[in-house]
Write a protein that holds these residues in place. Sequence first.
Motif, short mmCIF file in Angstrom:
data_model
loop_
_atom_site.label_atom_id
_atom_site.label_comp_id
_atom_site.label_asym_id
_atom_site.label_seq_id
_atom_site.Cartn_x
_atom_site.Cartn_y
_atom_site.Cartn_z
N MET A 1 0.82 -1.21 0.00
CA MET A 1 0.00 0.00 0.00
C MET A 1 0.86 1.27 0.00
O MET A 1 0.56 2.24 -0.69
CB MET A 1 -0.93 0.01 1.22
N VAL A 2 1.94 1.24 0.78
CA VAL A 2 2.83 2.41 0.84
C VAL A 2 3.57 2.58 -0.48
O VAL A 2 3.73 3.71 -0.97
CB VAL A 2 3.84 2.25 2.00
N GLU A 3 3.99 1.47 -1.09
CA GLU A 3 4.70 1.55 -2.36
C GLU A 3 3.79 2.08 -3.48
O GLU A 3 4.28 2.63 -4.46
CB GLU A 3 5.24 0.16 -2.74
N HIS A 4 2.48 1.92 -3.31
CA HIS A 4 1.52 2.42 -4.31
C HIS A 4 0.61 3.47 -3.68
O HIS A 4 -0.59 3.51 -3.97
CB HIS A 4 0.70 1.25 -4.87
N LYS A 5 1.17 4.31 -2.83
CA LYS A 5 0.36 5.28 -2.09
C LYS A 5 -0.36 6.27 -3.00
O LYS A 5 -1.49 6.65 -2.74
CB LYS A 5 1.21 6.02 -1.07
N LEU A 6 0.29 6.67 -4.09
CA LEU A 6 -0.35 7.63 -5.00
C LEU A 6 -1.59 7.01 -5.63
O LEU A 6 -2.64 7.66 -5.72
CB LEU A 6 0.64 8.06 -6.09
N LEU A 7 -1.49 5.77 -6.06
CA LEU A 7 -2.65 5.08 -6.64
C LEU A 7 -3.78 4.97 -5.63
O LEU A 7 -4.95 5.21 -5.96
CB LEU A 7 -2.24 3.69 -7.13
N ASN A 8 -3.46 4.65 -4.39
CA ASN A 8 -4.50 4.52 -3.36
C ASN A 8 -5.17 5.86 -3.07
O ASN A 8 -6.39 5.92 -2.88
CB ASN A 8 -3.88 3.95 -2.08
N VAL A 9 -4.39 6.92 -3.06
CA VAL A 9 -4.96 8.26 -2.86
C VAL A 9 -5.89 8.61 -4.01
O VAL A 9 -7.00 9.14 -3.80
CB VAL A 9 -3.84 9.32 -2.74
N LEU A 10 -5.49 8.29 -5.23
CA LEU A 10 -6.32 8.58 -6.40
C LEU A 10 -7.62 7.78 -6.40
O LEU A 10 -8.64 8.24 -6.91
CB LEU A 10 -5.53 8.28 -7.68
N LEU A 11 -7.60 6.59 -5.80
CA LEU A 11 -8.81 5.77 -5.74
C LEU A 11 -9.77 6.24 -4.64
O LEU A 11 -10.99 6.17 -4.79
CB LEU A 11 -8.44 4.30 -5.50
N VAL A 12 -9.21 6.75 -3.54
CA VAL A 12 -10.04 7.16 -2.41
C VAL A 12 -10.52 8.61 -2.55
O VAL A 12 -11.66 8.93 -2.19
CB VAL A 12 -9.25 6.99 -1.09
#
Length: 344
Positions: A317-328
Amino acid sequence: MTAISVGIAAVFLLLFAVSRRRDARRFRNGVFLLMAGGFGVVAAANVLVAAFPPLVFVFLVAVALVPLLVLALAVFAIANGVTMLRSEGRSLGNLLSLLVGIALIGVPLLVVVIVEAGRRSDVAALQDAAVGLGIVVVFVTGYAALTFAAFTLWSLVYARPRVREQPDALIVLGSGLIRGEVPPLLRSRLDRALAIYRATPEGVRRPVLVPSGGQGTDEPRPEGEAMAEYLIAQGADPADVLPETASRSTRENLVLSGRVLADAGRTGPTLVVTNNYHVLRAALLARDAGSSADVVGAPTAAYYVPSAFLREWVAVMVEHKLLNVLLVAPFVVMLASLLVYARL
């Protein structure tokens, strides 16, 4: 409703099949498989209730028992966290299951407190803000739960023992030494690699073994060196053992081991060996590094598994934090917009 659920399940199943065929080392495979299974269960439940209406009470009881299930999971996570602290020592990674257990109890209480505080306010804007914040907390918690479920599901499926083709090289990922010696967790990885090494068919060139790991600040020597000693002591031909002793992370394990293999002229199929909980993240890193290597897992002590999966999930999740932010973020923006619009 049944037809819609079946249709959605079929779409996700098709997406899973296509994605897995293209590359099994993708996190989204777990997401597609989880969604296909979830909607498939909904469709099956609808069919069963339509055929046997009394079953609806069984499903209602099951739904009513969800809070008890969450409480049971919380108790298990807390107990596992205590076991981890006693067995493995105090560290943030070993605290994860304990923190998750506390969160399973604390988050619902937090939502109730937030909404109730807003309800008691005389300011309409604060009431709306409290409701909105409560919904955001529930959404983010649900998002975390679903991503963890998808990660764990695909980790377990992907880590099933298999060797698709005869490897030309076996990279064994390092982990911490204990007083300079190979501990049980690392030994299980080395034993798994040795089993594959020994299973080489007669007349086929044996794979080289690359024990990979540098020297940590609390270690008296590089992990790769201790691992190489263990492999040779267990019967591996010294000429087949090519230690890598400079890496400090899983990504470096893969990159630097690849250089060792290139220098040795071993450019055939490569298999990476780690523990089962680490398989999916290692595969994701191998893919990101441009490697075609597949990854297999070795057994892990049962008490260690929950915290280990949590740690790996957090790392992904941390390694893909930008993607997770964009999804939320779109959900948060949409909710804020609806609350503002409702007051106009």
